[in-house]
Design a protein around this motif. Structure first.
Motif, PDB file in Angstrom:
ATOM      1  N   ALA A   1       4.848   9.685  -7.966  1.00  0.00           N
ATOM      2  CA  ALA A   1       4.721   8.337  -7.070  1.00  0.00           C
ATOM      3  C   ALA A   1       4.165   8.672  -5.715  1.00  0.00           C
ATOM      4  CB  ALA A   1       5.732   7.444  -7.073  1.00  0.00           C
ATOM      5  N   ASN A   2       3.031   9.215  -5.572  1.00  0.00           N
ATOM      6  CA  ASN A   2       2.375   9.641  -4.073  1.00  0.00           C
ATOM      7  C   ASN A   2       1.174   9.923  -4.197  1.00  0.00           C
ATOM      8  OD1 ASN A   2       2.629  12.152  -5.472  1.00  0.00           O
ATOM      9  ND2 ASN A   2       4.318  13.090  -4.206  1.00  0.00           N
TER      10      ASN A   2
ATOM     11  N   PRO B   1       1.479   3.601  -4.599  1.00  0.00           N
ATOM     12  CA  PRO B   1       1.580   5.304  -5.194  1.00  0.00           C
ATOM     13  C   PRO B   1       1.871   5.164  -6.580  1.00  0.00           C
ATOM     14  CG  PRO B   1       2.160   4.813  -2.916  1.00  0.00           C
ATOM     15  CD  PRO B   1       2.092   3.554  -3.438  1.00  0.00           C
ATOM     16  N   ASN B   2       2.852   4.035  -6.989  1.00  0.00           N
ATOM     17  CA  ASN B   2       3.213   4.157  -8.573  1.00  0.00           C
ATOM     18  C   ASN B   2       2.027   4.156  -9.642  1.00  0.00           C
ATOM     19  OD1 ASN B   2       5.889   4.454  -8.311  1.00  0.00           O
ATOM     20  ND2 ASN B   2       6.049   2.343  -7.623  1.00  0.00           N
ATOM     21  N   PHE B   3       0.809   3.571  -9.263  1.00  0.00           N
ATOM     22  CA  PHE B   3      -0.222   3.391 -10.005  1.00  0.00           C
ATOM     23  C   PHE B   3      -1.309   4.115  -9.810  1.00  0.00           C
ATOM     24  CE2 PHE B   3       2.289  -0.351  -9.438  1.00  0.00           C
ATOM     25  CZ  PHE B   3       2.766  -0.885 -10.677  1.00  0.00           C
ATOM     26  N   THR B   4      -1.261   5.276  -8.845  1.00  0.00           N
ATOM     27  CA  THR B   4      -2.476   5.929  -8.365  1.00  0.00           C
ATOM     28  C   THR B   4      -2.500   6.936  -9.742  1.00  0.00           C
ATOM     29  OG1 THR B   4      -3.507   7.515  -6.716  1.00  0.00           O
ATOM     30  CG2 THR B   4      -1.086   7.501  -7.135  1.00  0.00           C
ATOM     31  N   THR B   5      -3.723   7.608  -9.736  1.00  0.00           N
ATOM     32  CA  THR B   5      -3.779   8.625 -10.867  1.00  0.00           C
ATOM     33  C   THR B   5      -4.154  10.125 -10.020  1.00  0.00           C
ATOM     34  OG1 THR B   5      -6.448   8.040 -11.087  1.00  0.00           O
ATOM     35  CG2 THR B   5      -4.831   7.188 -12.716  1.00  0.00           C
TER      36      THR B   5
ATOM     37  N   LEU C   1       0.665  -1.181  -0.017  1.00  0.00           N
ATOM     38  CA  LEU C   1      -0.121  -0.315  -0.035  1.00  0.00           C
ATOM     39  C   LEU C   1       0.882   1.160  -0.179  1.00  0.00           C
ATOM     40  CD1 LEU C   1      -2.791  -1.049   2.545  1.00  0.00           C
ATOM     41  CD2 LEU C   1      -3.040  -0.850  -0.014  1.00  0.00           C
ATOM     42  N   ALA C   2       2.012   1.203   0.871  1.00  0.00           N
ATOM     43  CA  ALA C   2       2.596   2.539   0.855  1.00  0.00           C
ATOM     44  C   ALA C   2       3.826   2.721  -0.242  1.00  0.00           C
ATOM     45  CB  ALA C   2       3.429   2.421   2.083  1.00  0.00           C
TER      46      ALA C   2
ATOM     47  N   ILE D   1       8.026  11.482  -1.992  1.00  0.00           N
ATOM     48  CA  ILE D   1       7.548  10.382  -2.927  1.00  0.00           C
ATOM     49  C   ILE D   1       7.874   9.028  -2.178  1.00  0.00           C
ATOM     50  CG2 ILE D   1       8.431   9.461  -4.905  1.00  0.00           C
ATOM     51  CD1 ILE D   1       9.123  12.299  -5.952  1.00  0.00           C
ATOM     52  N   LEU D   2       6.638   8.186  -2.316  1.00  0.00           N
ATOM     53  CA  LEU D   2       6.790   6.859  -1.739  1.00  0.00           C
ATOM     54  C   LEU D   2       7.071   5.939  -2.538  1.00  0.00           C
ATOM     55  CD1 LEU D   2       3.780   7.285   0.945  1.00  0.00           C
ATOM     56  CD2 LEU D   2       6.257   7.423   1.383  1.00  0.00           C
ATOM     57  N   GLY D   3       6.461   5.948  -3.690  1.00  0.00           N
ATOM     58  CA  GLY D   3       6.759   4.869  -4.695  1.00  0.00           C
ATOM     59  C   GLY D   3       7.874   4.251  -5.007  1.00  0.00           C
ATOM     60  N   LEU D   4       8.155   3.026  -5.042  1.00  0.00           N
ATOM     61  CA  LEU D   4       9.684   2.564  -5.534  1.00  0.00           C
ATOM     62  C   LEU D   4       9.721   2.608  -6.753  1.00  0.00           C
ATOM     63  CD1 LEU D   4       9.751  -0.621  -3.029  1.00  0.00           C
ATOM     64  CD2 LEU D   4      11.001   1.713  -2.655  1.00  0.00           C
ATOM     65  N   ASP D   5      11.002   2.635  -7.208  1.00  0.00           N
ATOM     66  CA  ASP D   5      11.509   2.288  -8.601  1.00  0.00           C
ATOM     67  C   ASP D   5      11.111   0.768  -9.058  1.00  0.00           C
ATOM     68  OD1 ASP D   5      12.445   4.982  -8.792  1.00  0.00           O
ATOM     69  OD2 ASP D   5      14.442   4.280  -8.239  1.00  0.00           O
TER      70      ASP D   5
END
Length: 384
Positions: free
Chosen positions: A184-185, A175-179, A170-171, A338-342
């Motif tokens: 990425a947050n 975030p990488n896939f949210t619109t 979730l964390a 920014i939370l989303g990982l590479d």
């Protein structure tokens, strides 16, 4: 420090460590030493970083010593809860100080949380599993039977892994896939939902872990039989009140020194032109120093579940408490988070979560080696 050392020697050692930490704190803030290090050459900066890191490590040793004593006095899982809670305080101090100094680093919190996760679940757990299995197997017959292997308490371990998987996805992945945003947050309402989910799950888990589900987080029946019924009693172990006082004093001085550590880490990265992810790795290493020592010590004694409680508890508390804290800090300071990982890190996270899932509740040395391979691969990617 050793839990079983004499009370007089123990107090003397603890006092010296606190005095060294307090002296370092005064030297950094009552003189021009810290500004001189931050504005000086890269060599002086690195020497200052190494020296302060050594002091913080000594303070961490004191924290883990008294957390270990409290674990013996209070029983599991209370001792490891105190230890993991202490680690989160240290991590937040490092992240907050670094977020508020130097150039904005929107991925620092993400990098440090991912570093804690990888170091704990692949590096330290890999060594702990290998050591626990080796220690148990060397005294048993060959070929080994399933009943001879080091055993976890599978109920508690599955609960930990499920919670870690839920919050980390979730964390750090969703975030990488949210619109909601172009990065990425999440936006404001999305962050509120994430904070509520993290704190809510953690609160419910702690209530169950220290209440009706407490038995799931103690050693398994097979492991208790191997360890033996005698635990050595409480002889030579500090009482609860003095242990709490020494632990709190060491943690307070450690946290305040960690603020300077955060500034030195940020300045070192800028001076050497290194990737920001390395800063997260350094924060993760410092944060996990007490847990690493505690987990490895427990594994060497054959206390499998205690070792897992320390590592899993550290990762879970880091995810559930650090995410809300850094989002709030970012909101208050106007710092983007920014939370989303590479993509590569998401793959490594997925592989790690797959490998740590309990199967039969038994460990072999090969299980530890597989985790260590992932850890070495991740470390290699930090420097190449």
């Amino acid at each position: 420090m050793d839990v079983e050392q004499s009370p007089t020697r123990e107090r003397r050692t603890s006092f010296v460590v606190l005095l060294l930490g307090a002296g370092t704190l005064i030297g950094l803030h009552a003189t021009n030493l810290l500004p001189w290090l931050l504005e000086g050459s890269v060599l002086s900066l690195l020497l200052g970083l190494a020296g302060l890191g050594g002091v913080i490590l000594l303070l961490a040793l004191q924290v883990v010593h008294y957390a270990d004593a409290l674990a013996i006095r209070l029983g599991e899982p209370f001792g490891t809860l105190i230890l993991t809670g202490s680690a989160v305080v240290v991590e937040l101090a490092l992240i907050a100080s670094t977020m508020g100094s130097g150039e904005a680093n929107p991925t620092l919190a993400r990098d440090s949380m991912f570093a804690v996760l990888m170091i704990a679940l692949t590096g330290i757990k890999g060594i702990s599993v290998f050591e626990a299995a080796r220690e148990q197997e060397k005294t048993l017959r060959e070929p080994l039977q399933d009943s001879d292997l080091a055993a976890m308490n599978i109920g508690g371990s599955i609960t930990y892994v499920n919670l870690i998987t839920t919050i980390s996805v979730l964390a750090l992945i969703v975030p990488n896939f949210t619109t909601q945003t172009t990065e990425a947050n999440f936006n404001g309402p999305g962050n509120v939902v994430l904070i509520g989910a993290a704190l809510g799950l953690f609160s419910v888990f702690i209530a169950f872990q220290t209440g009706s589900y407490r038995g799931l987080f103690t050693e398994s029946r097979e492991q208790r039989q191997w360890l033996g019924a005698a635990d050595g009693g409480h002889e030579g172990i500090p009482e609860v009140a003095p242990a709490v006082a020494w632990l709190a004093a060491g943690l307070l001085i450690l946290v305040i020194n960690a603020e300077s550590m955060g500034e030195l880490i940020e300045a070192s990265l800028n001076g050497l032109g290194l990737r920001s992810a390395i800063g997260g790795t350094l924060v993760g290493l410092l944060v996990l120093a007490p847990e690493a020592l505690n987990a490895l010590r427990a594994a060497s004694r054959g206390q499998v579940q205690r070792s897992l409680n320390t590592l899993y508890g550290s990762v879970l508390s880091t995810l559930c408490l650090t995410v809300p804290a850094v989002l709030l800090i970012g909101e208050l300071t106007g710092t983007k988070v920014i939370l989303g990982l590479d993509p590569l890190e998401m793959v490594l996270l997925g592989l790690t979560l797959l490998l740590i899932r309990p199967t039969l509740g038994k460990f072999t040395q090969l299980d530890g080696l597989m985790l260590l391979v992932v850890f070495v691969f991740w470390i290699a990617l930090q420097v190449i």
